[in-house]
Enzyme design. Structure first.
Site, PDB file in Angstrom:
ATOM      1  N   ARG A  92      -4.689 -10.288  11.270  1.00 34.26           N
ATOM      2  CA  ARG A  92      -3.639  -9.317  11.001  1.00 34.26           C
ATOM      3  C   ARG A  92      -3.091  -8.688  12.283  1.00 34.26           C
ATOM      4  O   ARG A  92      -2.206  -7.839  12.217  1.00 34.26           O
ATOM      5  CB  ARG A  92      -4.244  -8.202  10.154  1.00 34.26           C
ATOM      6  CG  ARG A  92      -3.558  -7.973   8.843  1.00 34.26           C
ATOM      7  CD  ARG A  92      -4.394  -6.945   8.154  1.00 34.26           C
ATOM      8  NE  ARG A  92      -3.812  -6.378   7.025  1.00 34.26           N
ATOM      9  CZ  ARG A  92      -4.160  -6.671   5.773  1.00 34.26           C
ATOM     10  NH1 ARG A  92      -5.026  -7.605   5.519  1.00 34.26           N
ATOM     11  NH2 ARG A  92      -3.623  -6.018   4.793  1.00 34.26           N
ATOM     12  N   ARG A 131       0.771  -2.402  -9.592  1.00 34.36           N
ATOM     13  CA  ARG A 131      -0.450  -3.216  -9.540  1.00 34.36           C
ATOM     14  C   ARG A 131      -1.629  -2.477 -10.179  1.00 34.36           C
ATOM     15  O   ARG A 131      -1.833  -1.285  -9.968  1.00 34.36           O
ATOM     16  CB  ARG A 131      -0.806  -3.549  -8.089  1.00 34.36           C
ATOM     17  CG  ARG A 131      -2.182  -4.217  -8.011  1.00 34.36           C
ATOM     18  CD  ARG A 131      -2.486  -4.890  -6.726  1.00 34.36           C
ATOM     19  NE  ARG A 131      -2.287  -4.048  -5.570  1.00 34.36           N
ATOM     20  CZ  ARG A 131      -2.291  -4.505  -4.330  1.00 34.36           C
ATOM     21  NH1 ARG A 131      -2.455  -5.787  -4.103  1.00 34.36           N
ATOM     22  NH2 ARG A 131      -2.116  -3.681  -3.329  1.00 34.36           N
ATOM     23  N   ARG A 164      -5.613   0.947  -7.044  1.00 30.29           N
ATOM     24  CA  ARG A 164      -6.384   1.047  -5.804  1.00 30.29           C
ATOM     25  C   ARG A 164      -6.064   2.348  -5.082  1.00 30.29           C
ATOM     26  O   ARG A 164      -4.933   2.811  -5.136  1.00 30.29           O
ATOM     27  CB  ARG A 164      -6.004  -0.140  -4.875  1.00 30.29           C
ATOM     28  CG  ARG A 164      -6.916  -1.311  -5.022  1.00 30.29           C
ATOM     29  CD  ARG A 164      -6.410  -2.566  -4.358  1.00 30.29           C
ATOM     30  NE  ARG A 164      -5.925  -2.425  -2.985  1.00 30.29           N
ATOM     31  CZ  ARG A 164      -5.514  -3.463  -2.258  1.00 30.29           C
ATOM     32  NH1 ARG A 164      -5.552  -4.693  -2.758  1.00 30.29           N
ATOM     33  NH2 ARG A 164      -5.070  -3.289  -1.029  1.00 30.29           N
TER      34      ARG A 164
HETATM   35  P1  AP5 Z   1      -5.809  -6.062   1.724  1.00 23.91           P
HETATM   36  O1  AP5 Z   1      -6.629  -5.961   0.505  1.00 23.91           O
HETATM   37  O2  AP5 Z   1      -5.781  -7.357   2.471  1.00 23.91           O
HETATM   38  O3  AP5 Z   1      -4.371  -5.565   1.346  1.00 23.91           O
HETATM   39  P2  AP5 Z   1      -2.905  -6.113   1.696  1.00 23.91           P
HETATM   40  O4  AP5 Z   1      -2.696  -7.157   2.711  1.00 23.91           O
HETATM   41  O5  AP5 Z   1      -2.212  -4.856   1.935  1.00 23.91           O
HETATM   42  O6  AP5 Z   1      -2.580  -6.956   0.496  1.00 23.91           O
HETATM   43  P3  AP5 Z   1      -2.646  -6.528  -0.949  1.00 23.91           P
HETATM   44  O7  AP5 Z   1      -4.004  -6.805  -1.508  1.00 23.91           O
HETATM   45  O8  AP5 Z   1      -2.114  -5.125  -1.111  1.00 23.91           O
HETATM   46  O9  AP5 Z   1      -1.519  -7.461  -1.595  1.00 23.91           O
HETATM   47  P4  AP5 Z   1      -1.428  -9.011  -1.842  1.00 23.91           P
HETATM   48  O10 AP5 Z   1      -0.487  -9.634  -0.872  1.00 23.91           O
HETATM   49  O11 AP5 Z   1      -2.783  -9.638  -2.003  1.00 23.91           O
HETATM   50  O12 AP5 Z   1      -0.649  -8.963  -3.229  1.00 23.91           O
HETATM   51  P5  AP5 Z   1      -1.184  -9.163  -4.703  1.00 23.91           P
HETATM   52  O13 AP5 Z   1      -1.447 -10.598  -4.963  1.00 23.91           O
HETATM   53  O14 AP5 Z   1      -2.255  -8.164  -5.004  1.00 23.91           O
HETATM   54  O15 AP5 Z   1      -6.249  -4.953   2.787  1.00 23.91           O
HETATM   55  C1  AP5 Z   1      -6.486  -3.624   2.426  1.00 23.91           C
HETATM   56  C2  AP5 Z   1      -6.835  -2.820   3.659  1.00 23.91           C
HETATM   57  O16 AP5 Z   1      -8.023  -3.346   4.287  1.00 23.91           O
HETATM   58  C3  AP5 Z   1      -5.774  -2.838   4.774  1.00 23.91           C
HETATM   59  O17 AP5 Z   1      -4.758  -1.881   4.574  1.00 23.91           O
HETATM   60  C4  AP5 Z   1      -6.645  -2.547   6.017  1.00 23.91           C
HETATM   61  O18 AP5 Z   1      -6.957  -1.170   6.113  1.00 23.91           O
HETATM   62  C5  AP5 Z   1      -7.939  -3.289   5.709  1.00 23.91           C
HETATM   63  N1  AP5 Z   1      -7.925  -4.662   6.248  1.00 23.91           N
HETATM   64  C6  AP5 Z   1      -7.982  -5.822   5.537  1.00 23.91           C
HETATM   65  N2  AP5 Z   1      -7.950  -6.883   6.356  1.00 23.91           N
HETATM   66  C7  AP5 Z   1      -7.845  -6.404   7.615  1.00 23.91           C
HETATM   67  C8  AP5 Z   1      -7.725  -7.005   8.903  1.00 23.91           C
HETATM   68  N3  AP5 Z   1      -7.686  -8.349   9.049  1.00 23.91           N
HETATM   69  N4  AP5 Z   1      -7.623  -6.193   9.991  1.00 23.91           N
HETATM   70  C9  AP5 Z   1      -7.668  -4.840   9.868  1.00 23.91           C
HETATM   71  N5  AP5 Z   1      -7.766  -4.215   8.682  1.00 23.91           N
HETATM   72  C10 AP5 Z   1      -7.835  -4.982   7.554  1.00 23.91           C
HETATM   73  O19 AP5 Z   1       0.148  -8.768  -5.519  1.00 23.91           O
HETATM   74  C11 AP5 Z   1       0.603  -7.423  -5.565  1.00 23.91           C
HETATM   75  C12 AP5 Z   1       1.136  -7.087  -6.980  1.00 23.91           C
HETATM   76  O20 AP5 Z   1       2.315  -7.863  -7.242  1.00 23.91           O
HETATM   77  C13 AP5 Z   1       0.140  -7.431  -8.109  1.00 23.91           C
HETATM   78  O21 AP5 Z   1       0.247  -6.460  -9.093  1.00 23.91           O
HETATM   79  C14 AP5 Z   1       0.619  -8.802  -8.623  1.00 23.91           C
HETATM   80  O22 AP5 Z   1       0.335  -8.972  -9.997  1.00 23.91           O
HETATM   81  C15 AP5 Z   1       2.119  -8.744  -8.365  1.00 23.91           C
HETATM   82  N6  AP5 Z   1       2.686 -10.036  -7.973  1.00 23.91           N
HETATM   83  C16 AP5 Z   1       2.115 -10.964  -7.152  1.00 23.91           C
HETATM   84  N7  AP5 Z   1       2.946 -12.012  -6.970  1.00 23.91           N
HETATM   85  C17 AP5 Z   1       4.086 -11.712  -7.677  1.00 23.91           C
HETATM   86  C18 AP5 Z   1       5.332 -12.388  -7.872  1.00 23.91           C
HETATM   87  N8  AP5 Z   1       5.579 -13.587  -7.300  1.00 23.91           N
HETATM   88  N9  AP5 Z   1       6.273 -11.784  -8.628  1.00 23.91           N
HETATM   89  C19 AP5 Z   1       6.036 -10.568  -9.210  1.00 23.91           C
HETATM   90  N10 AP5 Z   1       4.859  -9.891  -9.073  1.00 23.91           N
HETATM   91  C20 AP5 Z   1       3.914 -10.451  -8.310  1.00 23.91           C
END
Ligand code: AP5
Length: 225
Positions: A92, A131, A164
């Site tokens: 990241r 979500r 969350r």
């Molecule tokens: P992390 O859990 O990795 O969060 P994120 O990258 O912010 O990603 P999300 O889990 O929020 O979203 P996603 O892309 O997986 O989407 P999702 O499929 O859920 O990290 C959390 C925290 O941990 C960070 O903020 C940081 O503090 C720390 N961290 C983690 N890794 C780190 C690193 N490498 N370095 C430093 N810190 C780190 O989909 C979202 C929603 O949209 C769902 O409700 C889903 O049903 C819906 N959805 C999905 N696809 C579609 C579509 N095509 N159309 C419509 N709705 C959709």
């Protein structure tokens, strides 16, 4: 030897990385490594890493590189990743990407591709606001786009669905700003290495899934030539 698939999913928070990783894991039987999930497990279990990470996560900031790199390196050293893996949420930052490259280089492995799920900020905000995740295993839903069969209950394990802590609107804004500042530069990093593949993440989950699957099929073909 069958071609190895070492894939990275990049994209803003809420782009659908977890949603797609779940589907791809079933297609390709590869370990799916989400640093966000690993951190949330550590927080739940009250480990030293979880205690160190929680405040950063709750504020929408990244957890410091040294902690993340050590956690990911240990996971990538495990046997089940030797035939391939899908990384969600790691790397990241450029420092994390360099550390990953060095680790894989030293082990005679390399990244096959970095798949960017492109979704504009306005759509991200709608997705995150709706979500819901289950308390037991973090299975993902959206109140409008991907609702569970029974409101508030996980289809897969029957546990309760919650929001969350870091999905509150003020934290989401911060997470998006952090993405643009610290993670978006990875698009250039992987593009320069010829590894970047862009996918339109605004389409339905099924369409995005089909696109990534087709892309992976092409990559596997190229790897086997
Ligand atoms: P992390 O859990 O990795 O969060 P994120 O990258 O912010 O990603 P999300 O889990 O929020 O979203 P996603 O892309 O997986 O989407 P999702 O499929 O859920 O990290 C959390 C925290 O941990 C960070 O903020 C940081 O503090 C720390 N961290 C983690 N890794 C780190 C690193 N490498 N370095 C430093 N810190 C780190 O989909 C979202 C929603 O949209 C769902 O409700 C889903 O049903 C819906 N959805 C999905 N696809 C579609 C579509 N095509 N159309 C419509 N709705 C959709």
């Amino acid at each position: 030897m069958p071609p190895q698939l070492n894939l990275i999913l990049i994209g803003p928070p809420g782009a659908g990385k977890g949603t797609q990783a779940d589907r791809l894991r079933e297609d390709f039987r590869l370990p799916f490594i989400s640093t966000g999930e690993m951190l949330r497990t550590n927080v739940k279990q009250g480990t030293e890493l979880g205690k160190a990470a929680k405040a950063h996560m709750d504020a929408g900031n990244l957890v410091p590189d040294d902690l993340i790199v050590a956690m990911a390196a240990e996971r990538l050293d495990q046997d089940d990743t030797q035939d391939g893996f899908i990384l969600d949420g790691f790397p990241r930052t450029t420092a994390q990407a360099e550390a990953l490259e060095e680790q894989l280089d030293n082990e005679g492995r390399r990244i096959t591709a970095a798949v960017l799920l492109a979704v504009p900020d306005a759509e991200i905000i709608k997705r995150i606001a709706g979500r819901r995740v289950c308390v037991k295993a973090g299975h993902n839903y959206h109140v409008d786009y991907d609702p569970p069969k029974n409101p508030g209950v996980c289809d897969q394990d029957g546990s309760r669905l919650i929001q969350r802590d870091d999905d509150m609107p003020e934290v989401v804004e911060k997470r998006l700003a952090v993405y643009h500042e610290q993670t978006a530069p990875l698009v250039g990093f992987y593009d320069e290495r010829g590894l970047l593949r862009r996918v339109d993440g605004t389409r339905t989950p099924a369409e995005v899934h089909d696109h990534i699957r087709a892309l992976i099929a092409t990559l596997l073909l190229e790897e086997s030539l």
